[in-house]
Design a protein around this motif. Structure first.
Motif, PDB file in Angstrom:
ATOM      1  N   ILE A 144       0.911  -0.969  -0.156  1.00  9.82           N
ATOM      2  CA  ILE A 144       0.077   0.006   0.073  1.00  9.82           C
ATOM      3  C   ILE A 144       0.518   1.362   0.038  1.00  9.82           C
ATOM      4  CG2 ILE A 144      -0.202  -0.010   2.475  1.00  9.82           C
ATOM      5  CD1 ILE A 144      -3.151   0.924   1.841  1.00  9.82           C
ATOM      6  N   ASN A 145       0.370   2.210  -0.939  1.00  9.93           N
ATOM      7  CA  ASN A 145       1.261   3.367  -0.835  1.00  9.93           C
ATOM      8  C   ASN A 145       0.042   4.259  -0.811  1.00  9.93           C
ATOM      9  OD1 ASN A 145       3.035   5.550  -1.453  1.00  9.93           O
ATOM     10  ND2 ASN A 145       3.244   5.016  -3.595  1.00  9.93           N
ATOM     11  N   ILE A 146       0.266   5.378   0.193  1.00  5.48           N
ATOM     12  CA  ILE A 146      -0.639   6.496   0.250  1.00  5.48           C
ATOM     13  C   ILE A 146       0.228   7.780   0.072  1.00  5.48           C
ATOM     14  CG2 ILE A 146      -2.043   7.778   1.902  1.00  5.48           C
ATOM     15  CD1 ILE A 146      -2.435   5.038   3.386  1.00  5.48           C
ATOM     16  N   GLN A 147      -0.601   8.642  -0.825  1.00  2.16           N
ATOM     17  CA  GLN A 147       0.083  10.278  -1.265  1.00  2.16           C
ATOM     18  C   GLN A 147      -0.987  11.025  -0.652  1.00  2.16           C
ATOM     19  OE1 GLN A 147       1.311  10.344  -5.215  1.00  2.16           O
ATOM     20  NE2 GLN A 147       2.879   8.847  -5.083  1.00  2.16           N
ATOM     21  N   GLU A 148      -0.704  12.404  -0.989  1.00  7.42           N
ATOM     22  CA  GLU A 148      -1.667  13.276  -0.243  1.00  7.42           C
ATOM     23  C   GLU A 148      -3.151  13.144  -1.002  1.00  7.42           C
ATOM     24  OE1 GLU A 148      -2.262  18.176  -0.264  1.00  7.42           O
ATOM     25  OE2 GLU A 148      -0.539  17.222  -0.335  1.00  7.42           O
ATOM     26  N   THR A 150      -3.878  10.271  -3.412  1.00  8.89           N
ATOM     27  CA  THR A 150      -4.099   8.975  -3.958  1.00  8.89           C
ATOM     28  C   THR A 150      -3.846   8.006  -2.890  1.00  8.89           C
ATOM     29  OG1 THR A 150      -2.049   8.871  -4.893  1.00  8.89           O
ATOM     30  CG2 THR A 150      -3.650   9.718  -6.136  1.00  8.89           C
ATOM     31  N   LEU A 151      -4.616   6.726  -3.233  1.00  7.87           N
ATOM     32  CA  LEU A 151      -4.157   5.589  -2.403  1.00  7.87           C
ATOM     33  C   LEU A 151      -3.811   4.470  -3.557  1.00  7.87           C
ATOM     34  CD1 LEU A 151      -5.463   3.924   0.700  1.00  7.87           C
ATOM     35  CD2 LEU A 151      -5.863   2.688  -1.252  1.00  7.87           C
ATOM     36  N   ASP A 152      -2.965   3.963  -3.289  1.00  8.10           N
ATOM     37  CA  ASP A 152      -2.425   2.739  -4.465  1.00  8.10           C
ATOM     38  C   ASP A 152      -2.054   1.408  -3.769  1.00  8.10           C
ATOM     39  OD1 ASP A 152      -1.599   1.449  -6.742  1.00  8.10           O
ATOM     40  OD2 ASP A 152       0.532   2.190  -6.469  1.00  8.10           O
ATOM     41  N   LEU A 153      -2.976   0.282  -4.143  1.00 12.76           N
ATOM     42  CA  LEU A 153      -3.060  -0.797  -2.975  1.00 12.76           C
ATOM     43  C   LEU A 153      -2.740  -1.938  -4.098  1.00 12.76           C
ATOM     44  CD1 LEU A 153      -4.492  -2.333  -0.043  1.00 12.76           C
ATOM     45  CD2 LEU A 153      -5.662  -3.314  -2.245  1.00 12.76           C
ATOM     46  N   ARG A 154      -1.899  -2.731  -3.910  1.00 12.38           N
ATOM     47  CA  ARG A 154      -1.731  -4.031  -4.709  1.00 12.38           C
ATOM     48  C   ARG A 154      -1.545  -5.358  -4.121  1.00 12.38           C
ATOM     49  NH1 ARG A 154       0.015  -1.530 -10.045  1.00 12.38           N
ATOM     50  NH2 ARG A 154      -0.224   0.658  -9.646  1.00 12.38           N
ATOM     51  N   THR A 155      -2.210  -6.104  -4.515  1.00 18.36           N
ATOM     52  CA  THR A 155      -1.976  -7.540  -3.901  1.00 18.36           C
ATOM     53  C   THR A 155      -1.588  -8.444  -5.247  1.00 18.36           C
ATOM     54  OG1 THR A 155      -4.263  -8.316  -4.246  1.00 18.36           O
ATOM     55  CG2 THR A 155      -3.424  -7.373  -2.050  1.00 18.36           C
ATOM     56  N   PRO A 156      -1.313  -9.848  -5.184  1.00 15.92           N
ATOM     57  CA  PRO A 156      -1.152 -10.676  -6.497  1.00 15.92           C
ATOM     58  C   PRO A 156      -2.472 -10.713  -7.261  1.00 15.92           C
ATOM     59  CG  PRO A 156       0.009 -11.742  -4.483  1.00 15.92           C
ATOM     60  CD  PRO A 156      -0.861 -10.429  -3.808  1.00 15.92           C
ATOM     61  N   ASN A 157      -3.716 -10.668  -6.684  1.00 15.94           N
ATOM     62  CA  ASN A 157      -4.807 -10.691  -7.275  1.00 15.94           C
ATOM     63  C   ASN A 157      -5.498  -9.694  -7.801  1.00 15.94           C
ATOM     64  OD1 ASN A 157      -4.311 -13.343  -7.571  1.00 15.94           O
ATOM     65  ND2 ASN A 157      -5.361 -13.808  -5.503  1.00 15.94           N
TER      66      ASN A 157
END
Length: 200
Positions: A144-148, A150-157
């Motif tokens: 998970i990457n949170i910027q001011e 945006t939220l970016d979430l990645r898992t294998p699926n």
């Protein structure tokens, strides 16, 4: 016979005077053109009130050149929206179900005494909670990457790139995974312009 000759001379005089009047009007409307015929050929289309007077020349717009334009960059970093570097069109992972919830911090002074002027609106909410359904996912697989904004979430699926409704404080974000409901809850503190009025 004489009356007919006088009438024809009068008609000729009238047409000559009207022709000279039209030429004088043409010279007023088109001062750079010498004769009426050239004025008529150039203005064959319908005329309106904006056509009176000398023809208008379009002013050239001068675009100010900044010092960054001298570099070899194709675009300025300000032109690229935040989070665009994470967006991948060719990624076939599906987007998980998610829910955005506003959260208030309410105490007894708010519930019973009404001292802090809080109401149930989102203007009085301090935190933003995003609940993301991630079935069959281990917590070690979640990135998970949170910027001011945006939220970016990645898992294998699964993959979720979400633009947030308000700016948040990235450094104070908290996330915890609820195994019973297979939901990841991310809590972030919002930073809005008028929060100093709502929270004092």
């Amino acid at each position: 016979m004489e009356s007919e000759n006088m009438e024809s001379e009068y008609m000729e005089m009238e047409t000559i005077s009207s022709a000279s009047a039209l030429q004088a009007l043409s010279k007023l409307l088109y001062p750079e053109e010498d004769d009426f015929e050239s004025g008529q050929s150039n203005s064959s289309s319908e005329m309106g009130p904006g056509d009176i007077g000398p023809p208008k020349t379009e002013a050239l717009k001068v675009i100010p050149q900044t010092s960054d334009e001298n570099s070899e960059h194709i675009w300025n970093p300000e032109e690229v929206p935040e989070g665009a570097e994470h967006h991948d069109v060719w990624d076939i992972r599906e987007t998980p179900e998610y829910e955005i919830v506003f959260k208030q911090q309410v105490g007894t002074e708010d519930m019973f005494l009404g001292l802090t002027r809080k109401d149930p609106s989102t203007a009085c909410c301090k935190d933003l909670v995003i609940k993301i359904k991630l079935p069959n996912t281990n917590t070690s697989e979640i990135e998970i990457n949170i910027q001011e904004m945006t939220l970016d979430l990645r898992t294998p699926n699964k993959k979720l790139l979400l633009t947030l409704p308000y700016p948040v404080e990235c450094n104070n974000a908290k996330a915890f995974y609820i195994a019973e409901t297979e939901t990841l809850e991310v809590t972030m503190t919002m930073k809005r312009e008028l929060d100093f009025i709502n929270f004092f």
